[in-house]
Scaffold this active site. Structure first.
Site, PDB file in Angstrom:
ATOM      1  N   SER A 100       0.808  -1.235   0.000  1.00  0.00           N
ATOM      2  CA  SER A 100       0.000   0.000   0.000  1.00  0.00           C
ATOM      3  C   SER A 100       0.834   1.274   0.000  1.00  0.00           C
ATOM      4  O   SER A 100       0.427   2.294   0.529  1.00  0.00           O
ATOM      5  CB  SER A 100      -0.947   0.065   1.212  1.00  0.00           C
ATOM      6  OG  SER A 100      -1.783  -1.038   1.220  1.00  0.00           O
ATOM      7  N   GLY A 123       1.215   1.371  -7.743  1.00  0.00           N
ATOM      8  CA  GLY A 123       0.434   1.580  -8.964  1.00  0.00           C
ATOM      9  C   GLY A 123       0.417   3.046  -9.366  1.00  0.00           C
ATOM     10  O   GLY A 123       0.585   3.385 -10.546  1.00  0.00           O
ATOM     11  N   GLY A 153     -22.849  -3.356  -6.967  1.00  0.00           N
ATOM     12  CA  GLY A 153     -22.619  -4.277  -5.863  1.00  0.00           C
ATOM     13  C   GLY A 153     -23.282  -5.612  -6.132  1.00  0.00           C
ATOM     14  O   GLY A 153     -23.979  -5.786  -7.128  1.00  0.00           O
ATOM     15  N   CYS A 175     -25.304   0.551 -12.220  1.00  0.00           N
ATOM     16  CA  CYS A 175     -25.444  -0.914 -12.273  1.00  0.00           C
ATOM     17  C   CYS A 175     -26.452  -1.408 -11.241  1.00  0.00           C
ATOM     18  O   CYS A 175     -27.645  -1.258 -11.445  1.00  0.00           O
ATOM     19  CB  CYS A 175     -24.064  -1.555 -12.120  1.00  0.00           C
ATOM     20  SG  CYS A 175     -24.000  -3.181 -12.881  1.00  0.00           S
ATOM     21  N   GLY A 198     -27.198   0.048  -8.719  1.00  0.00           N
ATOM     22  CA  GLY A 198     -27.931   1.279  -8.393  1.00  0.00           C
ATOM     23  C   GLY A 198     -29.108   1.481  -9.337  1.00  0.00           C
ATOM     24  O   GLY A 198     -30.173   1.955  -8.936  1.00  0.00           O
ATOM     25  N   HIS A 208     -20.970   0.990 -15.939  1.00  0.00           N
ATOM     26  CA  HIS A 208     -20.103   1.675 -14.965  1.00  0.00           C
ATOM     27  C   HIS A 208     -19.413   2.890 -15.595  1.00  0.00           C
ATOM     28  O   HIS A 208     -18.280   2.771 -16.075  1.00  0.00           O
ATOM     29  CB  HIS A 208     -19.052   0.706 -14.429  1.00  0.00           C
ATOM     30  CG  HIS A 208     -19.627  -0.325 -13.517  1.00  0.00           C
ATOM     31  ND1 HIS A 208     -19.750  -0.140 -12.164  1.00  0.00           N
ATOM     32  CD2 HIS A 208     -20.159  -1.542 -13.773  1.00  0.00           C
ATOM     33  CE1 HIS A 208     -20.316  -1.193 -11.613  1.00  0.00           C
ATOM     34  NE2 HIS A 208     -20.575  -2.064 -12.581  1.00  0.00           N
ATOM     35  N   GLU A 260     -17.998   5.341 -14.227  1.00  0.00           N
ATOM     36  CA  GLU A 260     -16.794   5.780 -13.495  1.00  0.00           C
ATOM     37  C   GLU A 260     -15.513   5.238 -14.111  1.00  0.00           C
ATOM     38  O   GLU A 260     -14.445   5.827 -13.970  1.00  0.00           O
ATOM     39  CB  GLU A 260     -16.897   5.376 -12.016  1.00  0.00           C
ATOM     40  CG  GLU A 260     -16.735   3.878 -11.686  1.00  0.00           C
ATOM     41  CD  GLU A 260     -18.044   3.082 -11.802  1.00  0.00           C
ATOM     42  OE1 GLU A 260     -18.959   3.534 -12.516  1.00  0.00           O
ATOM     43  OE2 GLU A 260     -18.136   1.994 -11.198  1.00  0.00           O
TER      44      GLU A 260
END
Ligand code: GLN
Length: 541
Positions: A16, A20, A357, A384, A386, A510, A512
């Site tokens: 972490s 990336g 989800g 989705c 949602g 999606h 986003e």
């Protein structure tokens, strides 16, 4: 013919640290120098892809245009390079073993004993080299090795990149190591020992890093840089400070100030133009100093896990830049919302988003949130799951189909407004079997989405099994649900809107995933614009 050069990014001390982001930032910088960059992320786990993992294990699954379920780092790559990634840009140990075993069964290694070295390592090297050749030749391939140096799982990958250094020659390969230089409060000192150990470990397996990216809260003084350089066997100017920043988009600018791109070009013997980072700088400036703010509530299930909805967070940053507004995103657990009531959490929301989800838990809370925004006319974006929830809520509370549901949550429901398409009904296997990747969609003239996209044919990325049930299309439409996006054959409902609501849009895809920092996604941009209008009045947006 020019040779492809390789940059290998490894990480040490702890996970972490932002490997990336560091890789993506480096890619962005080299691209700004005029080089053609391609990227690959190796994940040392055995899963073929992260599609079968829980978001709690893995964070967001980033879906590419070609329908691959990939690591969320590919999202960073796409956003920083403004370049689409695909299946070949994310490779797991599972995929490597899968193809080596398939070759063995075919008889490709006939007579040989199949081993980690050379068969697995050859396969890994093959994947890296292949990337240098796809979509026109790349100048540079950046390969990020997931995990932390010292993990058993990443050893074959490290061995493969060690071999490449030897085979390609030292002027064609740069090893970059991202490490932690912690500040120890009790001693009031910055400590270099973890970095020394991490580099020692790398050197033990035959890799001498050329450049160290040092994550740190404090400034790296000259004395510290000299010390790290001496103990890690690199030159002091190869010790790059990677200080904590407020926005991830500052990272390329910080690396540039530290001279990282010059260093890499020099080592690889590449010439590049001076980079023009002014547009990027302006974007960062806007992110850091917005003149006004709106509050968006995201009502979901994995709200305590920052990484689970990474691209949604980023898409709001991009939409904020274009609307000149800081988007304060508040995450609300839908189960808690059901307990305390929608009003408690949504009273002062300028907009509400229900994300994607899986599974039944938390659904009733999402329906409650949607009922609130529908009735109070608060801007809403459904993604989705949602969208599926918005359809269920509408069917239940507007059309009076009280038991309406998705068959995902209730296989016996008398009103399956969301159901499985026949071609999904036969499928039992879990990996890679959803509707995945980019699909075209035709918009309705004059709809909110037509206004947002400014065109009638769009393409968006999908990742779901269930779909709007066409048997309910007429009944829901009569009650005021407007279908504003359809698959080209008219069979799949991709977008819905509501009559008489200022901004209520939900899509089966999606959005986003396609938002970029200098090009916000139209739906996020217009959703945030509607939120600004709600808070500051229509003239302000
Ligand atoms: N669970 C839903 C489906 O499979 C929605 C998936 C999602 O939101 N990505 O269709």
């Amino acid at each position: 013919m020019k040779r492809v050069k390789y940059i290998f990014v490894t990480g040490g001390v702890v996970s972490s640290l932002g490997k990336g982001l560091a890789s993506a930032s480096l890619g962005k910088l080299l691209q700004a120098r005029g080089l053609k960059v391609n990227m690959i992320k190796f994940d040392p786990y055995i899963n073929v892809d992260p599609g079968t993992m829980s978001p709690f294990q893995h964070g967001e699954v980033f879906v590419t245009e070609d329908g691959a379920e990939t690591d969320l780092d590919l999202g960073h790559y796409e956003r920083f390079l403004d370049q689409n990634m695909g299946r070949q840009n994310n490779v797991t140990a599972g995929q490597i073993y899968d193809s080596v075993i398939a070759k063995e069964r075919r008889g490709d290694y006939l007579g040989g004993t199949v081993q980690v070295i050379p068969h697995i390592t050859d396969e890994i090297k093959g994947r890296i080299k292949k990337l240098g050749r796809v979509n026109g030749r790349a100048d540079v391939v950046i390969a990020e090795i997931g995990g932390t140096v010292g993990d058993i799982e990443s050893l074959p990958f490290l061995e493969a990149i060690r071999q490449m250094g030897l085979e390609e020659g030292r002027e064609a390969v740069v090893y970059v190591h991202l490490t932690l230089v912690p500040y120890i409060k009790a001693a009031k000192e910055v400590k270099t020992k973890p970095t020394q150990h991490s580099v020692k470990e790398l050197r033990e397996i035959g890799i001498q890093p050329d450049i160290l990216l040092c994550r740190t809260e404090r400034k790296l003084t000259k004395a510290l840089r000299d010390k790290i350089a001496l103990f890690c066997n690199v030159t002091p100017h190869s010790v790059i400070e990677a200080k904590d920043v407020d926005s991830v988009y500052e990272v390329p600018l910080m690396f540039h100030r530290e001279g990282l791109d010059d260093l890499i070009l020099a080592q690889l013997g590449l010439r590049g133009r001076q980079p023009d980072l002014s547009q990027w700088e302006e974007m960062v400036e806007r992110i850091m100093h917005p003149p006004r703010r709106v509050k968006i509530v995201v009502c979901g299930k994995y709200v305590n896990l920052w990484d689970a909805y990474k691209s949604i967070n980023e898409a709001f940053v991009h939409a904020g830049v274009e609307n000149d507004v800081g988007v304060e995103v508040k995450w609300v657990d839908s189960e808690e919302l059901l307990e305390k009531g929608a009003k408690h959490f949504l009273r002062d929301a300028d907009g509400v988003l229900v994300p994607g989800g899986f599974g039944e838990r938390g659904i009733e809370g999402k329906l409650e949130a949607i009922r609130w925004v529908r009735e109070k006319k608060i801007p809403f974006l459904g993604i989705c799951l949602g969208m599926q929830c918005a359809v269920i809520e509408f069917a239940r509370n507007v059309c009076g189909l009280l038991a309406a549901n998705s068959v995902e949550f209730d296989s016996e429901t008398p009103h399956p407004v969301i159901h499985l398409m026949p071609d999904q009904q036969r499928i039992r296997a879990k990996g890679g079997t959803m509707r995945l990747g980019a699909y075209p969609c035709i918009l309705t003239k004059g709809s909110l989405v037509h206004k947002a996209y400014g065109e009638l044919q769009i393409s968006e990325r999908h990742r779901h099994r269930y779909e709007f049930n066409n048997e309910y299309r007429e009944c829901l439409s009569e009650c005021g649900l407007r279908v504003s996006g359809l698959s080209p054959d008219g069979k799949l409902v991709e977008i819905i809107e509501l009559e008489g609501h200022p901004w209520f849009v939900a899509g089966q895809f999606h959005p986003e995933l396609k938002s970029r920092p200098t090009r916000a996604h139209p739906l996020f941009r217009e959703f945030v614009r509607a939120a600004v209008a709600r808070r500051y009045g229509p003239g302000a947006a």
